[in-house]
Write an enzyme that holds these catalytic residues in place. Structure first.
Site, PDB file in Angstrom:
ATOM      1  CD  GLU A 262      -3.128  -0.863   2.207  1.00  0.00           C
ATOM      2  OE1 GLU A 262      -4.196  -1.474   2.057  1.00  0.00           O
ATOM      3  OE2 GLU A 262      -2.852  -0.173   3.197  1.00  0.00           O
TER       4      GLU A 262
HETATM    5  C1  BMA Z   1      -4.732  -2.598   5.104  1.00  0.00           C
HETATM    6  C2  BMA Z   1      -3.610  -3.529   5.451  1.00  0.00           C
HETATM    7  C3  BMA Z   1      -3.122  -3.295   6.839  1.00  0.00           C
HETATM    8  C4  BMA Z   1      -4.228  -2.883   7.763  1.00  0.00           C
HETATM    9  C5  BMA Z   1      -5.562  -3.278   7.196  1.00  0.00           C
HETATM   10  C6  BMA Z   1      -6.715  -2.934   8.076  1.00  0.00           C
HETATM   11  O1  BMA Z   1      -4.264  -1.378   5.061  1.00  0.00           O
HETATM   12  O2  BMA Z   1      -2.615  -3.427   4.531  1.00  0.00           O
HETATM   13  O3  BMA Z   1      -2.120  -2.346   6.842  1.00  0.00           O
HETATM   14  O4  BMA Z   1      -4.041  -3.469   8.970  1.00  0.00           O
HETATM   15  O5  BMA Z   1      -5.768  -2.653   5.985  1.00  0.00           O
HETATM   16  O6  BMA Z   1      -6.837  -1.577   8.236  1.00  0.00           O
END
Ligand code: BMA
Length: 831
Positions: A419
């Site tokens: 991300e």
């Molecule tokens: C996404 C994942 C994690 C996070 C999850 C829940 O961003 O990549 O980084 O824990 O969502 O928010």
């Protein structure tokens, strides 16, 4: 090669330069040692985490005295091998510094023969505070933070979620977290092996073996033997690059696509004369081809995994570290969760980028269970530095990990990070220097290592990603190409139905939270402090406002719970409902969509989170429902329209019809029988139908559309439910219940349940439940007694007995099981 393990030595630890040495364990970490010595209380209990932050600010020392046997030092070389030091460390042998570390993911090997003596020796590992390191390094790096409450944990190469995450406590630890030993050798030694698989169009398979040696360039002879289940199938002796044809090759397949035969490849390094074995090693491999297929297609560009030439719909979840203290986890700690994943028909797990490159046990289990691995490099969410020293450290980290994992049957993809581009694309666009740093890491250093050392495994720069350029950061683009993280449901509080709004190519993250079961809650929550908005439960919710968000979503689909246990039950039902809506949509849109990996499979401590498996391995309602919606043969209903509320909160609905689909991804085509029954809550069967269906591999087919308008008008949608079932080969393969209104409006009859328990042994029981009325999501529990069951959280249809097989871990008498057994269904959770 002779090896002297140092982990079993009698280790001690203390806060650096102060206090008494206390017994310690290696591999391990300072938190586990402080707990074991009663110096700190359980960090998982209540709000204890908050009082233990002092530990991250201190330096810690580990020491062991060990004996070097006679003759060990007669070898030409003796190396100290440390496979993982967390993180900022100096290692001393008999008072002399022999090794420095500042990257938790590096494996170290240093020559130390001159520092050793036969008999008594002392090793000391001194760990500097990670926080002191962070404060003193790269001050110019001030990124936007997403998860680290203190900040700047990106400047240190260390498990990022130790610093806190939206499902993890902040417990910044240190220690010797992987194996440590001395290795003595003479002449030469093996420094690694790369095994190239050659799959010929006709199905023939050969292996080309490329051993690396410490004295590269010295003439070497190798002996290689390949065995399957202990039987030798190929062998050869000669220089590097030996080719071994494999007779009748047995291919490795992901779960539910075939078997997982694993071949052992043994490589021996022989001395120049071709006589004595100088060194040897083994690699366990699966014969298969795996690639990420990205080709132009009707919708844009495909994004699916091709295994042995077969496109695979990836069914799975995201894996996070299995414990806040990963050091010292055993194979059994991993097997519990990964076996649960496989049992639920998963064929892929994504090792997410804010944790660790996992242990050998983890990948062994994925190889054995047929779980493909989407492997992130350990970078997540926030922008990372890009200075030379950082890039060099990351390059070495990548080389160590790629060399370690490249032979794995389960390894399907290397992914640069989690991300970072998705969350920071604006900043990366506006700040060219940051963009340059980002590109050096994820578009140069890492792909170069994967290409050079990875043996052909594909690389994907980040997740989600849809190719270069600004326009790619949209859901519209996710409907054409690449992978998508869909967090409108939960993080943007969008309604569950929004899952059906998009036709993504591959969804690598989406999720819904729930509370852990009462038994798990009791493991961290002081009695009487279970209120979800109280200090203990809020401390075990790391996503800001998460407990309220769970309640909001529960309120969308269910009535107000009568007590805490009912709230927990409803939160788990809601989580299961959301994931079911999402996954079934993604599977119905196959082959446009070729993957659904929900967030998250497991927990690293007891808490409220997006996991389907609780910290103690207990299956939440979600995991039982996963086993159904990931089954190879699936009957799935699409109900266009929704319940609306207008002025005056008057209810209305736009639901008119139900589309029945069959979705099939078992390798062999089959024929099935699709059946459906429309019931009134009073037990009357109002309408029925059935039809023969052809089930082809990789096909999602709308088989039937049922017009329900007249039944809704006549009986009222709150009084109706539709049962659908798919039988394959005369056996029930998939079934489900469809409501025409949110569950909270259903006029559910008062539950009555008859239970019959049959003992098969002192640990195996058959339990049959029978109800004269319809019961939704009938869930039973054994009061914390560890068990596994063939099913749970199912619907009871009037007069249809439902039998489950139970396996309890500790032998008990039937009568005690009856006492322990509790059950409820949706109607029981309301006042
Ligand atoms: C996404 C994942 C994690 C996070 C999850 C829940 O961003 O990549 O980084 O824990 O969502 O928010």
């Amino acid at each position: 090669m002779r090896s002297l393990p140092l982990a079993p030595a009698p280790w001690h630890f203390r806060e650096a330069d102060t206090g008494k040495w206390l017994p310690a364990r290696v591999p391990g970490c300072v938190h586990r040692d402080l707990i074991r010595n009663g110096r700190i209380p359980d960090p998982f209990w209540g709000t204890n985490e908050l009082g233990q932050q002092w530990i991250e600010g201190r330096d810690w020392e580990y020491r062991a005295v060990f004996s070097v046997p006679e003759g060990f030092l007669s070898e030409e070389d003796v190396d100290l091998v440390a496979e993982g030091l967390d993180t900022v460390a100096e290692v001393f042998l008999n008072g002399t510094k022999v090794l420095e570390s500042e990257n938790m993911f590096h494996s170290h090997r240093v020559p130390v023969r001159a520092r050793l003596r036969t008999g008594r020796n002392e090793i000391v590992a001194r760990f500097g505070s990670a926080m002191a390191y962070i404060r003193s390094r790269r001050p110019e790096h001030q990124p936007r933070e997403f998860n680290d409450p203190v900040g700047r944990s990106q400047v240190i190469r260390k498990e990022q979620c130790q610093f806190g995450w939206d499902w993890a406590p902040r417990l910044v630890t240190c220690g010797i977290w992987r194996d440590i030993r001395l290795e003595a050798w003479s002449g030469n030694r093996l420094a690694g092996v790369r095994i190239e698989q050659i799959h010929a169009p006709g199905g023939a398979v050969s292996l080309r073996v490329h051993p690396d040696t410490a004295r590269a360039g010295a003439p070497c002879t190798f002996r290689c033997a390949v065995t399957l289940l202990g039987t030798e199938v190929a062998a050869a002796t000669g220089p590097a690059g030996l080719v071994l044809p494999i007779p009748e090759p047995a291919l490795w397949w992901p779960r539910d696509h075939g078997h997982q035969p694993l071949y052992m490849v043994a490589v021996e390094l022989l001395d120049g004369a071709g006589g004595a074995v100088l060194d040897s090693t083994t690699r366990r491999i699966g014969l298969r081809t795996v690639s990420l297929e990205r080709k132009p297609d009707a919708w844009g560009e495909s994004f699916h995994f091709l295994v042995n030439g077969r496109p695979i719909f990836a069914k799975g979840a995201n894996w996070i570290p299995a414990h806040s203290f990963v050091a010292g986890l055993a194979r059994e700690d991993y097997a519990r969760e990964l076996r649960s994943a496989a049992e639920a028909h998963m064929n892929m797990v994504r090792v997410w980028g804010g944790g660790i490159y996992e242990s050998e046990d983890f990948y062994d289990l994925c190889d054995e269970l047929g779980l493909l691995v989407w492997q992130d490099f350990m970078f997540a969410c926030t922008i990372y530095p890009g200075d030379r020293a950082f890039l060099d450290s990351v390059q070495r980290e990548a080389e160590d990990q790629v060399r370690r994992l490249r032979h794995r049957a389960c390894l399907a993809l290397w992914c640069g990070n989690n991300e970072i581009e998705g969350l920071n694309h604006q900043e990366l666009r506006e700040k060219p220097e940051l963009r340059a740093h980002y590109d050096s890491l994820f578009h140069q250093v890492l792909p170069e290592v994967v290409t050079r050392l990875g043996g052909g495994t594909d690389y994907w720069p980040t997740s989600p990603y849809r190719g270069p350029g600004e326009a790619t950061h949209t859901f519209e683009m996710g409907e054409k190409r690449g992978d998508t993280h869909f967090w409108d449901v939960w993080h943007s509080r969008k309604p569950v139905k929004d899952y059906e709004k998009y036709l993504f190519r591959f969804v690598s993250e989406f999720g819904m939270q729930s509370f852990s079961s009462p038994a798990t809650q009791a493991a961290f929550c002081p009695a009487g402090d279970g209120n979800i908005f109280g200090p203990a439960m809020e401390n075990h919710q790391k996503n800001a406002g998460g407990n309220k968000t769970i309640l909001d979503y529960v309120a969308e689909s269910y009535r107000f719970p009568k007590d805490q246990a009912s709230l927990i039950y409803l939160s788990q039902l809601n989580q299961a409902l959301c994931m079911q809506v999402g996954v079934e949509h993604y599977r119905r849109t196959m082959p446009r969509c070729m993957g659904a990996l929900y967030w998250q499979l497991n927990d690293c401590w007891p808490c409220a989170s997006w996991s389907g498996l609780e910290f103690n391995g207990n299956w939440k309602a979600l995991h039982h429902v996963v086993r159904r919606f990931f089954s190879p043969a699936l009957v799935s209903a699409h109900v266009p329209g929704e319940e609306t509320r207008g002025i005056g909160n008057y209810r209305a609905t736009t639901v008119r019809e139900v589309h029945l689909y069959t979705v099939y991804d078992a390798p062999e085509p089959a024929s099935g029988l699709l059946s459906w029954d429309l019931f009134h809550m009073d037990g009357r069967r109002l309408k029925s139908g059935k039809m023969r269906v052809r089930l082809g591999y990789g096909e999602s087919v709308k088989q039937k559309t049922l017009d329900v308008t007249r039944a809704m008008a006549k009986h009222g949608r709150d009084n109706l439910y539709l049962r659908m079932a798919l039988d394959v080969g005369g056996a029930r393969a998939s079934e489900g219940t469809v409501f025409l209104t949110p569950p909270r409006f259903l006029s559910l009859p008062k539950p009555q349940t008859k239970v019959v328990i049959e003992s098969l042994s002192r640990t195996r029981f058959r339990v049959t439940f029978l109800s004269p009325v319809f019961q939704h999501r009938f869930g039973f529990d054994l009061g914390g007694l560890a068990h596994s069951s063939s099913d749970n959280y199912f619907d009871l249809i009037p007069g249809e007995p439902r039998t489950v097989e139970l396996h309890v871990e500790v032998a008990i008498h039937k009568s005690l099981l009856r006492n322990k057994l509790t059950y409820r269904s949706l109607a029981d959770s309301y006042a």
